[in-house]
Write a protein that holds these residues in place. Structure first.
Motif, short mmCIF file in Angstrom:
data_model
loop_
_atom_site.label_atom_id
_atom_site.label_comp_id
_atom_site.label_asym_id
_atom_site.label_seq_id
_atom_site.Cartn_x
_atom_site.Cartn_y
_atom_site.Cartn_z
N GLY A 114 0.82 -1.21 0.00
CA GLY A 114 0.00 0.00 0.00
C GLY A 114 0.85 1.25 0.00
N VAL A 115 1.93 1.22 0.79
CA VAL A 115 2.84 2.36 0.83
C VAL A 115 3.47 2.56 -0.55
N ALA A 116 3.79 1.45 -1.21
CA ALA A 116 4.36 1.55 -2.56
C ALA A 116 3.37 2.21 -3.52
N LEU A 117 2.08 1.87 -3.39
CA LEU A 117 1.08 2.51 -4.24
C LEU A 117 1.00 4.01 -3.98
N PHE A 118 1.12 4.41 -2.72
CA PHE A 118 1.14 5.83 -2.42
C PHE A 118 2.37 6.50 -3.06
N GLY A 119 3.47 5.76 -3.05
CA GLY A 119 4.66 6.30 -3.70
C GLY A 119 4.47 6.49 -5.19
N VAL A 120 3.84 5.49 -5.82
CA VAL A 120 3.56 5.60 -7.26
C VAL A 120 2.63 6.77 -7.53
N ALA A 121 1.59 6.92 -6.70
CA ALA A 121 0.66 8.03 -6.87
C ALA A 121 1.37 9.37 -6.68
N GLY A 122 2.29 9.42 -5.72
CA GLY A 122 3.04 10.65 -5.51
C GLY A 122 3.90 11.00 -6.70
N VAL A 123 4.58 9.99 -7.27
CA VAL A 123 5.42 10.24 -8.45
C VAL A 123 4.57 10.72 -9.61
N ALA A 124 3.40 10.07 -9.81
CA ALA A 124 2.51 10.48 -10.91
C ALA A 124 2.02 11.91 -10.71
N ALA A 125 1.67 12.25 -9.46
CA ALA A 125 1.18 13.60 -9.18
C ALA A 125 2.29 14.63 -9.37
N VAL A 126 3.51 14.28 -8.96
CA VAL A 126 4.64 15.19 -9.18
C VAL A 126 4.87 15.41 -10.67
N ALA A 127 4.83 14.32 -11.45
CA ALA A 127 5.03 14.44 -12.89
C ALA A 127 3.96 15.33 -13.51
N ALA A 128 2.70 15.14 -13.08
CA ALA A 128 1.61 15.96 -13.62
C ALA A 128 1.80 17.42 -13.25
N ALA A 147 2.10 12.87 -0.51
CA ALA A 147 2.33 11.43 -0.61
C ALA A 147 3.06 10.91 0.62
N ALA A 148 4.05 11.65 1.10
CA ALA A 148 4.81 11.23 2.29
C ALA A 148 3.91 11.19 3.52
N ALA A 149 3.09 12.21 3.70
CA ALA A 149 2.19 12.25 4.86
C ALA A 149 1.16 11.13 4.79
N GLY A 150 0.59 10.91 3.60
CA GLY A 150 -0.39 9.84 3.46
C GLY A 150 0.21 8.48 3.71
N ALA A 151 1.41 8.24 3.21
CA ALA A 151 2.08 6.95 3.42
C ALA A 151 2.38 6.72 4.89
N ALA A 152 2.76 7.78 5.59
CA ALA A 152 3.07 7.65 7.02
C ALA A 152 1.82 7.28 7.82
N VAL A 153 0.70 7.95 7.53
CA VAL A 153 -0.55 7.63 8.22
C VAL A 153 -0.97 6.20 7.91
N LEU A 154 -0.85 5.79 6.67
CA LEU A 154 -1.23 4.44 6.28
C LEU A 154 -0.39 3.41 7.02
N THR A 155 0.91 3.63 7.10
CA THR A 155 1.82 2.69 7.76
C THR A 155 1.45 2.49 9.22
#
Length: 529
Positions: A114-128, A147-155
């Motif tokens: 799940g954290v990896a998915l947040f990372g992918v979403a963060g990279v996509a959002a940064v690219a956009a 993305a970092a804050a969301g991943a931390a809460v998820l973890t």
């Protein structure tokens, strides 16, 4: 019964019962959705502080606008009109939360997925965000922080869930569950406060909105003369001039660009003898005049409302192009918006002395509204907006149709798009009751650069009857029309058609809006009681 060790605990724990397992999965989805909300909320707050154009929803939504097929855009405009952007933003936000909920369930099943998915979403959002035309150097920060804050809460949340799931009836079980609920509740509240607060703060602290409110445009050298009889004054009939609040808006900008007039620059280059750069004050010093022009969107269906007329204050485009002196062989001007949108306008339409193509700075007696192109936009009579009416204008490139394509051309629309002769019935309407007796059938008709010569109405398939026309302001604005009708009880079919001053009859055959505007005579059904 099999046992396993609880993660982070040396003591074995029983497998959770099915009900608890299902509850844990549901809570994991909740944790993911909350983490997704944190992602968006923190990113919105960071965008407010360092890069307002880098909101992930806006950046990703803008990317979606650019890549979705033409039919999807047409459907959205047809269904939602000027609210199509609100629908898109809501859809992107909803999709993000659903994906985040899925990430929560995956994180529960396989640690770090799940954290990896947040990372992918963060990279996509940064690219956009960083690839937007108006991106600043700090555009990567908001989506990255979110993305970092969301991943931390998820973890943390899923870790608590995992411990609760395997703890059985031990006292720590209830503690972990309470900690999870406290964490997700606090995170959800924080996400809402951050996200909503950032949006409200962005609106409240917009210096450009304050600058616009304080801006006083110079008086025009010439003012528009509205002839007597230009307004028929019939209830339900569109006003001669469309109020700014009601003027249709169709463009590719999900977030309205904020451009300070003091920082605005217009460049004119390409096939020119001299490259020209103008500031806002330079443009005003060229002298303003007042114009009346009807604008129409190519997405306007037969009988649609994506059309409006306004008083515009501006400078002729031909005066600005004359400063640059276009070279022989040029036949197109590629206008560019700050958000990257481009329009292809025939050079002749911008340089002809017979056409009032302008760089507009005012609309209906005030500076351009932010959503309608402040501080400067193009207004060109007789051409659909997608090839002429560029908002938030920053550049004019003199070129050729063979060398350059505008935003909509590779998406299936014509590079040239003169507005079709059209007419519309405003009243009576199918959704409003009508009492039997004398009434008026009324509407508007337009034939920019030519003018309306005649409007005819047909009732229940009978003979065509000529309607009364209002006095035209000029050949670039719509006219109002009306016909007296003694309405009888029952259902009736009304149809309208127009003829321009050159004697051309409005095309009867229905055609879709692509590739260069719809055609057809409007028919409407009314019930008289």
């Amino acid at each position: 019964m099999t046992t396993k060790k609880a993660p982070g605990n040396d003591r074995p724990a029983r497998n959770p019962p099915p009900k608890k397992r299902a509850a844990t999965i549901a809570l994991a989805a909740l944790a993911g959705a909350v983490a997704g909300g944190v992602f968006l909320g923190v990113a919105e707050l960071a965008a407010l502080l360092v890069a307002r154009e880098a909101s992930p929803i806006v950046a990703v939504g803008s990317f979606v606008v650019d890549v979705v097929p033409r039919w999807a855009k047409e459907l959205a405009i047809q269904l939602f009109g000027s609210d199509d952007k609100l629908f898109l933003v809501a859809s992107v936000g909803a999709a993000a939360l659903v994906a985040a909920a899925l990430a929560g369930m995956l994180e529960l099943r396989w640690r770090w997925t799940g954290v990896a998915l947040f990372g992918v979403a963060g990279v996509a959002a940064v690219a956009a965000a960083v690839t937007r035309a108006d991106a600043s150097p700090a555009a990567f920060l908001p989506p990255a922080a979110g993305a970092a804050a969301g991943a931390a809460v998820l973890t943390v949340a899923v870790s608590l869930l995992r411990r609760w799931r395997v703890a059985g009836a031990e006292p720590s079980s209830g503690v972990d569950r309470r900690r999870f609920l406290v964490l997700t509740s606090a995170a959800a509240l924080g996400a809402v406060v951050a996200g909503v607060g950032a949006r409200l703060g962005s609106a409240a602290t917009s210096s450009v909105a304050a600058v616009r409110s304080a801006l006083r445009l110079p008086a025009p050298a010439s003012r528009l003369t509205v002839p007597a009889g230009a307004e028929l004054g019939i209830p339900g009939l569109s006003p001669l001039f469309t109020p700014n609040r009601d003027f249709y808006r169709v463009d590719t900008a999900l977030a309205v660009p904020s451009i300070d007039p003091a920082a605005w620059r217009l460049t004119v280059d390409g096939m020119v003898e001299k490259r020209v750069e103008l500031g806002f004050d330079d443009l005003l010093r060229l002298g303003l005049d007042e114009y009346a022009v009807t604008l129409t969107c190519v997405s306007n269906e037969v009988g649609g409302n994506l059309v409006g007329t306004a008083r515009w204050l501006g400078v002729p485009v031909r005066d600005v192009l004359a400063m640059a002196r276009p070279r022989p062989g040029a036949d197109m001007v590629l206008s560019r918006s700050i958000d990257g949108f481009t329009a292809s306008t025939p050079l002749e339409a911008l340089t002809s002395a017979d056409r009032d193509a302008i760089l507009a700075v005012g609309m209906n007696g005030e500076p351009l509204p932010l959503e309608h192109g402040f501080p400067v936009r193009m207004v060109v009579p007789g051409l659909y907006g997608y090839v002429s009416a560029t908002k938030w204008l920053t550049a004019l490139k003199v070129t050729t149709f063979a060398a350059d394509q505008a935003y909509w051309t590779p998406r299936g629309y014509s590079a040239k798009a003169p507005i079709k002769l059209s007419s519309r019935i405003d009243t009576p309407r199918v959704d409003r009751p009508l009492a039997a007796g004398p009434t008026k059938i009324a509407g508007v008709a337009w034939a920019q650069t030519v003018g309306i010569g005649r409007v005819e109405v047909q009732i229940d398939g009978g003979d065509w009857q000529e309607a009364e026309l209002s006095a035209p302001v000029n050949r670039d604005t719509w006219v109002q029309w009306s016909l007296d009708w003694d309405a009888t009880a029952g259902s009736h079919t009304l149809a309208v058609r127009a003829t321009d001053r050159a004697g051309r009859l409005q095309e009867q055959k229905r055609t879709p809006i692509a590739p260069n505007g719809s055609t057809g005579w409007q028919q409407t059904f009314v019930r008289v009681s």
